[in-house]
Write a protein that holds these residues in place. Sequence first.
Motif, PDB file in Angstrom:
ATOM      1  N   ILE A  33      -6.865  -8.623  -0.698  1.00 54.49           N
ATOM      2  CA  ILE A  33      -6.053  -9.794  -0.403  1.00 54.49           C
ATOM      3  C   ILE A  33      -5.210 -10.071  -1.642  1.00 54.49           C
ATOM      4  O   ILE A  33      -5.744 -10.133  -2.752  1.00 54.49           O
ATOM      5  CB  ILE A  33      -6.950 -11.027  -0.102  1.00 54.49           C
ATOM      6  N   LYS A  34      -3.916 -10.228  -1.451  1.00 52.73           N
ATOM      7  CA  LYS A  34      -3.041 -10.518  -2.583  1.00 52.73           C
ATOM      8  C   LYS A  34      -3.246 -11.961  -3.035  1.00 52.73           C
ATOM      9  O   LYS A  34      -3.069 -12.890  -2.261  1.00 52.73           O
ATOM     10  CB  LYS A  34      -1.580 -10.284  -2.204  1.00 52.73           C
ATOM     11  N   GLY A  35      -3.630 -12.114  -4.276  1.00 54.32           N
ATOM     12  CA  GLY A  35      -3.867 -13.442  -4.840  1.00 54.32           C
ATOM     13  C   GLY A  35      -2.576 -14.052  -5.370  1.00 54.32           C
ATOM     14  O   GLY A  35      -2.440 -14.261  -6.566  1.00 54.32           O
ATOM     15  N   THR A  36      -1.660 -14.337  -4.481  1.00 62.05           N
ATOM     16  CA  THR A  36      -0.371 -14.891  -4.886  1.00 62.05           C
ATOM     17  C   THR A  36      -0.458 -16.407  -5.058  1.00 62.05           C
ATOM     18  O   THR A  36      -1.427 -17.040  -4.636  1.00 62.05           O
ATOM     19  CB  THR A  36       0.704 -14.592  -3.821  1.00 62.05           C
ATOM     20  N   LEU A  89     -14.395 -11.091   3.097  1.00 65.58           N
ATOM     21  CA  LEU A  89     -15.352 -10.452   4.013  1.00 65.58           C
ATOM     22  C   LEU A  89     -14.630  -9.658   5.093  1.00 65.58           C
ATOM     23  O   LEU A  89     -14.997  -8.528   5.404  1.00 65.58           O
ATOM     24  CB  LEU A  89     -16.243 -11.502   4.679  1.00 65.58           C
ATOM     25  N   LEU A  90     -13.605 -10.251   5.658  1.00 60.53           N
ATOM     26  CA  LEU A  90     -12.893  -9.614   6.766  1.00 60.53           C
ATOM     27  C   LEU A  90     -12.155  -8.350   6.341  1.00 60.53           C
ATOM     28  O   LEU A  90     -12.104  -7.374   7.091  1.00 60.53           O
ATOM     29  CB  LEU A  90     -11.909 -10.597   7.409  1.00 60.53           C
ATOM     30  N   VAL A  91     -11.588  -8.370   5.157  1.00 56.37           N
ATOM     31  CA  VAL A  91     -10.799  -7.220   4.720  1.00 56.37           C
ATOM     32  C   VAL A  91     -11.685  -5.992   4.475  1.00 56.37           C
ATOM     33  O   VAL A  91     -11.194  -4.879   4.426  1.00 56.37           O
ATOM     34  CB  VAL A  91      -9.940  -7.579   3.478  1.00 56.37           C
ATOM     35  N   SER A  96      -5.896 -11.454   6.448  1.00 56.93           N
ATOM     36  CA  SER A  96      -6.673 -10.232   6.231  1.00 56.93           C
ATOM     37  C   SER A  96      -6.122  -9.094   7.087  1.00 56.93           C
ATOM     38  O   SER A  96      -6.121  -7.939   6.657  1.00 56.93           O
ATOM     39  CB  SER A  96      -8.164 -10.459   6.505  1.00 56.93           C
ATOM     40  N   ASP A  97      -5.605  -9.408   8.285  1.00 59.71           N
ATOM     41  CA  ASP A  97      -4.960  -8.376   9.107  1.00 59.71           C
ATOM     42  C   ASP A  97      -3.760  -7.778   8.375  1.00 59.71           C
ATOM     43  O   ASP A  97      -3.569  -6.561   8.365  1.00 59.71           O
ATOM     44  CB  ASP A  97      -4.498  -8.943  10.452  1.00 59.71           C
ATOM     45  N   ARG A  98      -2.953  -8.643   7.730  1.00 54.87           N
ATOM     46  CA  ARG A  98      -1.793  -8.147   6.967  1.00 54.87           C
ATOM     47  C   ARG A  98      -2.248  -7.256   5.817  1.00 54.87           C
ATOM     48  O   ARG A  98      -1.643  -6.213   5.544  1.00 54.87           O
ATOM     49  CB  ARG A  98      -0.957  -9.310   6.441  1.00 54.87           C
ATOM     50  N   ALA A  99      -3.316  -7.644   5.137  1.00 60.27           N
ATOM     51  CA  ALA A  99      -3.830  -6.837   4.029  1.00 60.27           C
ATOM     52  C   ALA A  99      -4.300  -5.473   4.525  1.00 60.27           C
ATOM     53  O   ALA A  99      -4.045  -4.447   3.884  1.00 60.27           O
ATOM     54  CB  ALA A  99      -4.974  -7.569   3.329  1.00 60.27           C
ATOM     55  N   LEU A 100      -4.959  -5.447   5.670  1.00 59.05           N
ATOM     56  CA  LEU A 100      -5.436  -4.176   6.227  1.00 59.05           C
ATOM     57  C   LEU A 100      -4.282  -3.308   6.715  1.00 59.05           C
ATOM     58  O   LEU A 100      -4.310  -2.085   6.546  1.00 59.05           O
ATOM     59  CB  LEU A 100      -6.444  -4.441   7.343  1.00 59.05           C
TER      60      LEU A 100
END
Length: 136
Positions: free
Chosen positions: A14-17, A47-49, A106-110
């Motif tokens: 997850i990008k920590g922006t 968890l999801l990622v 998390s969907d975007r990260a995946l």
Amino acid sequence: MMAMKRERSIGAYIKGTNALAFDQEAQRLRMKFGWEGWGVYVGLLCLLVNQPDGSLDVSDGDAWAVLTLQMGCPESLLETIVPYLAERGLADAGALGDGRLQMPESDRALESFDKVVRAGKASGAARRRKAAEGGE
């Protein structure tokens, strides 16, 4: 939208922006639940990622109990925050209604992770092809 099945999601992140912590939705979440609530949100994303399909089972009491153990917070907090996240669009309301916790962030990260993996495989295949043809 259900994430595609992947062999591994290790390496996805997850990008920590600044937006993750301070956009309007993050501020609303902290106003309602404090920093603890925001931490639960970020913890759920993490968890999801790391799930192969980007979702977690929340279909019954046992599933909520397992999630509570994973998160290390009171079940009552999760049962309050998760519907709020769905209401605000930070969790997928349709998936939640089907007993699955899934979040767009998390969907975007995946999806981003999958693109990197595909690019790496294509690059490796091109190098192997070039080597087989007598190139470098």
